[in-house]
Write a protein that holds these residues in place. Structure first.
Motif, PDB file in Angstrom:
ATOM      1  N   ILE A  65      -1.088 -45.675 -50.144  1.00  0.00           N
ATOM      2  CA  ILE A  65      -0.679 -47.057 -49.860  1.00  0.00           C
ATOM      3  C   ILE A  65       0.736 -47.267 -50.383  1.00  0.00           C
ATOM      4  N   MET A  66       1.629 -47.663 -49.479  1.00  0.00           N
ATOM      5  CA  MET A  66       3.005 -47.990 -49.894  1.00  0.00           C
ATOM      6  C   MET A  66       3.293 -49.430 -49.502  1.00  0.00           C
ATOM      7  N   GLU A  67       3.695 -50.215 -50.495  1.00  0.00           N
ATOM      8  CA  GLU A  67       3.971 -51.640 -50.229  1.00  0.00           C
ATOM      9  C   GLU A  67       5.276 -52.031 -50.908  1.00  0.00           C
ATOM     10  N   PHE A  68       6.053 -52.876 -50.233  1.00  0.00           N
ATOM     11  CA  PHE A  68       7.252 -53.428 -50.863  1.00  0.00           C
ATOM     12  C   PHE A  68       6.954 -54.851 -51.315  1.00  0.00           C
ATOM     13  N   LYS A  69       7.242 -55.122 -52.601  1.00  0.00           N
ATOM     14  CA  LYS A  69       7.137 -56.508 -53.093  1.00  0.00           C
ATOM     15  C   LYS A  69       8.425 -56.788 -53.846  1.00  0.00           C
ATOM     16  N   ASN A  70       9.162 -57.808 -53.431  1.00  0.00           N
ATOM     17  CA  ASN A  70      10.458 -58.140 -54.048  1.00  0.00           C
ATOM     18  C   ASN A  70      11.357 -56.915 -54.187  1.00  0.00           C
ATOM     19  N   ASP A  71      11.512 -56.182 -53.100  1.00  0.00           N
ATOM     20  CA  ASP A  71      12.388 -54.987 -53.058  1.00  0.00           C
ATOM     21  C   ASP A  71      11.869 -53.817 -53.902  1.00  0.00           C
TER      22      ASP A  71
END
Ligand code: DC
Length: 223
Positions: A65-71
């Motif tokens: 799982i790869m997620e971007f949160k606030n860069d």
């Protein structure tokens, strides 16, 4: 709802990520650092101790799982900002990014992210492969010496042990692998705007692109 996309490509150290981050903040768009995604997969492959030269060993991506949160990129829930900048990852990422199954999986994820939001995406194949219909495509480059200098400063600010001469060699090696791979190489899209940033301040570059992008989307909106 129509979403907008700004694609920024170019070799390592051209200033893409600094400019892309500034633009995403100014536009209130999501910033997607695709290089970080290739780095995260490389980091995980090294942790799993698989044979990174074998493209068939990367099935684990399907369960990743790869997620971007606030860069910030989270890999399986973990903030990997610093881990993916290690010399070990930097020295192995070009090989991992040359594998067709790896590229297909990451391109699919990147396209999916851009389906339901406005994005500024940077990488090597964004204008050519990932977002061929991006509203504006920029291809940034700079001399090898200037790019190595920028990487040197970035590494120092991240507390990473670094050597300028070694960086020059590493950047040349990565340029060669990235632009000579047969599948989705680093290449300027035919409709991309070329910017040599060797003698430009990063803020000037961001402002220039910002104006061009606003022009582009205003023209589209009034069509
Ligand atoms: O931008 P970066 O140095 O963090 O990228 C890491 C590596 O990932 C780089 O060697 C090329 C590869 N890459 C790629 O092949 N395609 C992308 N869209 C982004 C990065």
């Amino acid at each position: 709802m129509r979403y907008y996309a700004l694609a920024i490509d170019g070799p390592a150290g051209a200033g893409k990520s600094s400019v892309a981050k500034m633009l995403a903040a100014k536009l209130k768009y999501t910033y997607i650092d695709t290089g970080a995604m290739y780095r995260a997969i490389t980091y995980k492959a090294l942790e799993l101790k698989i044979d990174i030269s074998n493209p068939n060993e990367f099935d684990f991506i399907d369960k990743t799982i790869m997620e971007f949160k606030n860069d910030i990129l989270y890999l399986d829930g973990e903030d990997v900002t610093f881990k993916i900048r290690s010399n070990d990852v930097s020295n192995n990422v070009s090989v991992v990014a040359s594998h067709i199954p790896v590229r297909n999986k990451l391109v699919f994820l990147q396209q999916k992210i851009a389906l339901d939001r406005n994005v500024v995406m940077d990488g090597r194949d964004i204008g050519t492969v990932v977002l061929p219909n991006a509203d504006l495509k920029i291809y940034m480059s700079a001399s090898v010496e200037e790019r190595a200098r920028r990487r040197f400063e970035e590494n120092v600010s991240l507390g990473i042990d670094t050597d300028y001469q070694k960086l020059i060699i590493e950047i040349k090696r990565r340029d060669k692998i990235d632009s000579s791979r047969s599948y989705n190489p680093l290449k300027q899209a035919n409709d991309a705007i070329f910017l040599d940033t060797s003698h430009l301040d990063i803020h000037e570059v961001a402002n220039k692109i910002y104006e061009m992008f606003l022009n582009e989307i205003h023209t589209k909106r009034s069509d």
